[in-house]
Design a protein around this motif. Structure first.
Motif, PDB file in Angstrom:
ATOM      1  N   ILE A   4      34.816  47.702  46.473  1.00 48.22           N
ATOM      2  CA  ILE A   4      35.760  46.990  45.242  1.00 48.22           C
ATOM      3  C   ILE A   4      34.688  45.823  44.212  1.00 48.22           C
ATOM      4  O   ILE A   4      33.429  45.733  44.397  1.00 48.22           O
ATOM      5  N   GLN A   5      35.090  46.110  43.029  1.00 53.34           N
ATOM      6  CA  GLN A   5      34.522  45.658  41.978  1.00 53.34           C
ATOM      7  C   GLN A   5      34.664  44.599  41.675  1.00 53.34           C
ATOM      8  O   GLN A   5      36.308  45.285  41.039  1.00 53.34           O
ATOM      9  N   ILE A   6      34.943  44.281  41.095  1.00 57.99           N
ATOM     10  CA  ILE A   6      35.013  42.724  40.543  1.00 57.99           C
ATOM     11  C   ILE A   6      35.067  42.311  38.643  1.00 57.99           C
ATOM     12  O   ILE A   6      34.125  42.649  38.711  1.00 57.99           O
ATOM     13  N   PHE A  45      40.583  37.924  36.836  1.00 57.31           N
ATOM     14  CA  PHE A  45      39.812  38.935  37.291  1.00 57.31           C
ATOM     15  C   PHE A  45      40.856  39.971  37.314  1.00 57.31           C
ATOM     16  O   PHE A  45      41.768  39.463  38.492  1.00 57.31           O
ATOM     17  N   ILE A  46      40.511  41.245  38.143  1.00 55.90           N
ATOM     18  CA  ILE A  46      41.226  42.637  38.608  1.00 55.90           C
ATOM     19  C   ILE A  46      40.162  42.592  39.748  1.00 55.90           C
ATOM     20  O   ILE A  46      39.069  43.132  39.578  1.00 55.90           O
ATOM     21  N   ALA A  47      40.226  43.191  40.560  1.00 62.49           N
ATOM     22  CA  ALA A  47      39.759  44.191  42.002  1.00 62.49           C
ATOM     23  C   ALA A  47      40.339  45.156  41.199  1.00 62.49           C
ATOM     24  O   ALA A  47      41.162  45.705  41.414  1.00 62.49           O
ATOM     25  N   LEU A  48      38.661  46.238  41.271  1.00 62.02           N
ATOM     26  CA  LEU A  48      39.226  47.967  41.466  1.00 62.02           C
ATOM     27  C   LEU A  48      38.673  48.297  42.370  1.00 62.02           C
ATOM     28  O   LEU A  48      37.006  47.913  43.384  1.00 62.02           O
ATOM     29  N   ALA A  53      42.981  49.695  40.145  1.00 59.42           N
ATOM     30  CA  ALA A  53      43.407  48.564  40.316  1.00 59.42           C
ATOM     31  C   ALA A  53      44.177  48.309  41.695  1.00 59.42           C
ATOM     32  O   ALA A  53      44.559  48.156  41.620  1.00 59.42           O
ATOM     33  N   ALA A  54      43.365  47.002  42.418  1.00 58.54           N
ATOM     34  CA  ALA A  54      43.503  46.656  43.997  1.00 58.54           C
ATOM     35  C   ALA A  54      44.024  45.928  44.529  1.00 58.54           C
ATOM     36  O   ALA A  54      44.080  44.979  45.595  1.00 58.54           O
ATOM     37  N   GLY A  55      43.488  44.389  42.981  1.00 54.96           N
ATOM     38  CA  GLY A  55      43.967  42.957  43.005  1.00 54.96           C
ATOM     39  C   GLY A  55      43.991  41.857  41.817  1.00 54.96           C
ATOM     40  O   GLY A  55      42.939  42.792  40.818  1.00 54.96           O
ATOM     41  N   LEU A  56      44.235  40.762  41.724  1.00 59.78           N
ATOM     42  CA  LEU A  56      44.583  40.265  40.677  1.00 59.78           C
ATOM     43  C   LEU A  56      44.515  38.889  40.846  1.00 59.78           C
ATOM     44  O   LEU A  56      44.588  38.449  42.013  1.00 59.78           O
ATOM     45  N   GLY A  81      41.636  40.146  48.085  1.00 59.08           N
ATOM     46  CA  GLY A  81      41.458  37.975  47.566  1.00 59.08           C
ATOM     47  C   GLY A  81      40.082  37.627  48.150  1.00 59.08           C
ATOM     48  O   GLY A  81      39.654  36.971  47.210  1.00 59.08           O
ATOM     49  N   SER A  82      39.188  37.661  49.402  1.00 54.98           N
ATOM     50  CA  SER A  82      38.356  36.815  49.162  1.00 54.98           C
ATOM     51  C   SER A  82      37.354  36.745  48.503  1.00 54.98           C
ATOM     52  O   SER A  82      36.709  36.349  48.091  1.00 54.98           O
TER      53      SER A  82
END
Length: 164
Positions: A4-6, A45-48, A53-56, A81-82
Motif C-alpha cells: 500500500i502506497q499513500i 490522499f489516495i491509497a494505491l 486506487a484502493a482508498g481516498l 483507512g488507517s
C-alpha cells in the motif's frame, strides 16, 4: 499494509476522486457541521494497492484544525483507512494543527468503532444536525446502516501536538 502506497491527490486523480465520492457519498458535494465542501476539489490522499486506487481521504485545513472530510477504503480490513488517517494526521501535525477531527452519522456503527480504535474521542453529539445537512444536500438518505434513521452528527477528534 504490504503493497500500500499513500500519495497526495493530484490533478490526474480528480476524475477518479469525483467518481468515487459520487459512488460512496451520493455526489462529490460533502456536508459536515453545516458546511458544504466540494469534495472533488479538496486536498487529500489516495491509497494505491498494487498500483490501483484502493482508498481516498480528503481534508480541510482551517487555522490550527484539520478536518477529515471523507474517508473511503475500497478494500476494507487491509489497513488502507488507517494508513490514510495517518497520512492526514502527519500532514496536520506538519502544518502546526492542534486538532484533527471528523464527523460521522449516528447510524455508522462500523465507523464509530473504527475511529475510536484509532485514538479518536467522541467530543460532541449534534442532535438532528443531519436534517440541516439535508437542506444543503437533499440526497442524504433518511435511513442508513442496519435500517437506523440518520439523524445526528457525531464529532470525533484527536488533539495533536505539532512536531510530534
Amino acid at each position: 499494509m504490504d503493497g500500500i502506497q499513500i500519495v497526495p491527490i493530484t490533478t490526474t486523480h480528480r476524475a477518479w476522486v469525483r467518481q468515487t465520492l459520487s459512488e460512496h457519498w451520493g455526489s462529490p458535494q460533502l456536508v459536515s457541521r453545516g458546511k458544504v465542501h466540494a469534495g472533488d476539489r479538496l486536498p487529500g490522499f489516495i491509497a494505491l494497492r498494487q498500483g490501483q486506487a484502493a482508498g481516498l481521504a480528503t481534508y480541510h485545513l482551517a487555522g490550527q484544525q484539520c478536518e477529515i472530510v471523507s474517508l473511503d477504503s475500497l478494500a476494507p480490513g487491509l489497513g488502507i483507512g488507517s494508513a490514510l488517517i495517518e497520512a492526514v494526521k502527519a500532514l496536520a501535525q506538519g502544518t502546526g494543527c492542534r486538532r484533527l477531527w471528523l464527523v460521522t452519522t449516528n447510524d455508522n456503527l462500523p465507523a464509530i468503532r473504527f475511529y475510536q480504535k484509532r485514538g479518536f474521542h467522541l467530543v460532541a453529539v449534534h442532535p438532528d444536525a443531519v436534517q440541516i445537512s439535508r437542506t444543503l444536500k437533499p440526497c442524504i438518505p433518511e435511513t442508513g446502516l442496519e435500517g437506523i434513521p440518520i439523524r445526528d452528527e457525531l464529532e470525533f477528534e484527536i488533539i495533536l501536538k505539532a512536531g510530534e
